[in-house]
Design an enzyme around this catalytic site. Structure first.
Site, short mmCIF file in Angstrom:
data_model
loop_
_atom_site.label_atom_id
_atom_site.label_comp_id
_atom_site.label_asym_id
_atom_site.label_seq_id
_atom_site.Cartn_x
_atom_site.Cartn_y
_atom_site.Cartn_z
N HIS A 1 32.67 46.05 39.05
CA HIS A 1 34.04 46.52 39.25
C HIS A 1 34.95 45.30 39.16
O HIS A 1 34.86 44.38 39.97
CB HIS A 1 34.21 47.21 40.60
CG HIS A 1 35.59 47.75 40.82
ND1 HIS A 1 35.96 49.04 40.49
CD2 HIS A 1 36.72 47.16 41.31
CE1 HIS A 1 37.24 49.22 40.77
NE2 HIS A 1 37.71 48.09 41.27
N CYS A 2 35.83 45.31 38.16
CA CYS A 2 36.69 44.15 37.93
C CYS A 2 38.00 44.33 38.68
O CYS A 2 38.77 45.26 38.40
CB CYS A 2 36.96 43.99 36.43
SG CYS A 2 37.99 42.54 36.04
N PRO A 3 38.31 43.47 39.65
CA PRO A 3 39.58 43.62 40.37
C PRO A 3 40.79 43.26 39.54
O PRO A 3 41.91 43.68 39.86
CB PRO A 3 39.40 42.65 41.55
CG PRO A 3 38.43 41.62 41.06
CD PRO A 3 37.50 42.34 40.14
#
Length: 420
Positions: free
Chosen positions: A173-175
């Site tokens: 999950h890329c912030p």
């Protein structure tokens, strides 16, 4: 008898149980931290606009034949970088649809693998295998059961705790993009970080060229004091290129070996055989030149919102009986009062085991100066025994009446399922 009104239908994205945010009527799906997308846009767009303004000033002073190509390439890289950013963030990454009901228990009851109990009170007596083994390219791969989505995850899928969804070929999950990176947006994510690296290097190089051209006319100190924006761009790009450049190199290695970030950190395929690796060329072809798999969810489809009863769902046991939450509470209370060993005792045996110590002490204190103490205590004990017999008989009859619809063995079956 009045007819029940039909339940109103809603779009799937309106009743979606994940943490996603939808836009344009469910046509675009974002993660819950979509606000970071605007921050990433500013971090890319603002330095690019500053660089383009610097180039425009130089075009007026120097040869425009060299300035316009530099400006055009900078704008093209910036636009492509932002396009890939929004394509990564605003599309379905490969979300696996949830199951509305648990799978059949027949397979789980016959299985010899380690088992788990359903959570959230759905089926407290039903046990299913926690893992299953499937074959991938001739290799046995273990898949896990997701107790949130009520399904066995496909190979390479994982549940994202931020978006609350199972995602196919889950990478991470890329912030910075505010979205999960999965099978349907990984190629756009890689192109995003790749063009971000190109943009940093491009701005860094031409900012230095601008300073070196001015140095021929003045000293380096005067040139740096004049070209403050170029110095800021050089420092900014130098710092950013280590971040996005490092990501680009790392994901290039993952693509060549057909790994995901999750698999690389958890399974360490460099030490074990990777069942998904088909060779470097085949791996690159699969990521960039294969057909994009369609979304498994139609977020604009009309669905009926699922209803939930106030007392919680009624769940079947392994033997086919039905147990409600209210009945389980009564069983727990009776177990704590009578104990599990008194289920098969008769009423006199139950009364014989009762403790009369407190009654004796109270009667001694209350009637210490009236008549013969021994006779009074015996008389009080007989009276209280009759009262206890009547009240205990009434309680047991009422409990049997509550569970009479489920058969005589329902109370015994429910006590057997209580946790030890």
């Amino acid at each position: 008898m009045a007819l029940s009104k039909p339940k109103p239908k809603k779009r799937l994205y309106q009743v979606w149980k994940g943490s996603n945010r939808f836009c344009c009527g469910g046509r675009m799906i974002f993660g819950p931290d979509v606000g970071s997308l605007f921050l990433s846009t500013l971090l890319i767009g603002v330095p690019a606009l500053v660089f383009c303004s610097q180039v425009l000033k130089k075009i007026e002073r120097h040869d425009p034949c060299l300035g316009y190509p530099v400006l055009a390439v900078a704008l093209a890289i910036t636009i492509l970088d932002l396009v890939f950013l929004f394509m990564t963030s605003g599309r379905d990454p490969g979300i696996v649809p949830r199951n509305l009901k648990p799978p059949d228990s027949e397979d789980g009851l016959d299985a010899t693998t380690p088992s788990m109990e359903w959570v959230n009170g759905r089926t407290p007596h039903l046990k299913l295998p926690r893992t299953k083994d499937v074959l991938v390219n001739g290799h046995s791969v273990r898949v896990k059961f997701c107790d949130t989505c009520l399904l066995y995850r496909p190979p390479r899928a994982s549940h994202c705790s931020i978006c609350n969804n199972c995602v196919q070929r889950f990478d991470h999950h890329c912030p910075w993009v505010g979205q999960c990176i999965g099978i349907r947006n990984y190629r756009f994510f890689f192109l995003f970080i790749l063009f971000s690296t190109f943009l940093c290097i491009y701005v860094f190089v031409f900012s230095w060229i601008n300073i070196l051209e001015q140095k021929n006319e003045n000293t380096l100190r005067k040139t740096l004091s004049r070209e403050v924006l170029s110095v800021i761009l050089i420092v900014y790009c130098f710092i950013a290129v280590w971040f996005v450049g490092g990501l680009t190199v790392f994901h290039s290695y993952l693509i060549c070996t057909n790994q995901t970030t999750y698999e690389n950190f958890r399974y360490r395929y460099d030490k074990n055989e990777n069942p998904h690796n088909r060779g470097m060329l085949a791996n690159i072809k699969k990521i960039f030149f294969s057909k994009m798999p369609p979304s498994l969810n139609n977020f604009r489809a009309l669905v009926v919102e699922e209803d939930h009863s106030e007392d919680g769902p009624i769940t079947p046991t392994a033997g086919g009986n039905v147990t409600s939450s209210k009945e389980r509470i009564i069983d727990i209370e009776m177990t704590s009062k009578l104990g599990e060993d008194t289920r098969n005792l008769t009423l006199p045996e139950i009364l014989q085991n009762l403790d009369y110590t407190d009654i004796d002490d109270d009667m001694k204190r209350k009637d210490s100066d009236v008549g013969d103490i021994t006779d009074l205590i015996l008389f009080s004990n007989r009276q209280n025994s009759k009262d206890l017999e009547r009240s205990s008989t009434h309680d047991i009859i009422s409990i049997k009446d509550e569970g009479s619809d489920e058969g005589d063995n329902s109370h015994r079956a429910m006590l057997a399922t209580l946790p030890s």
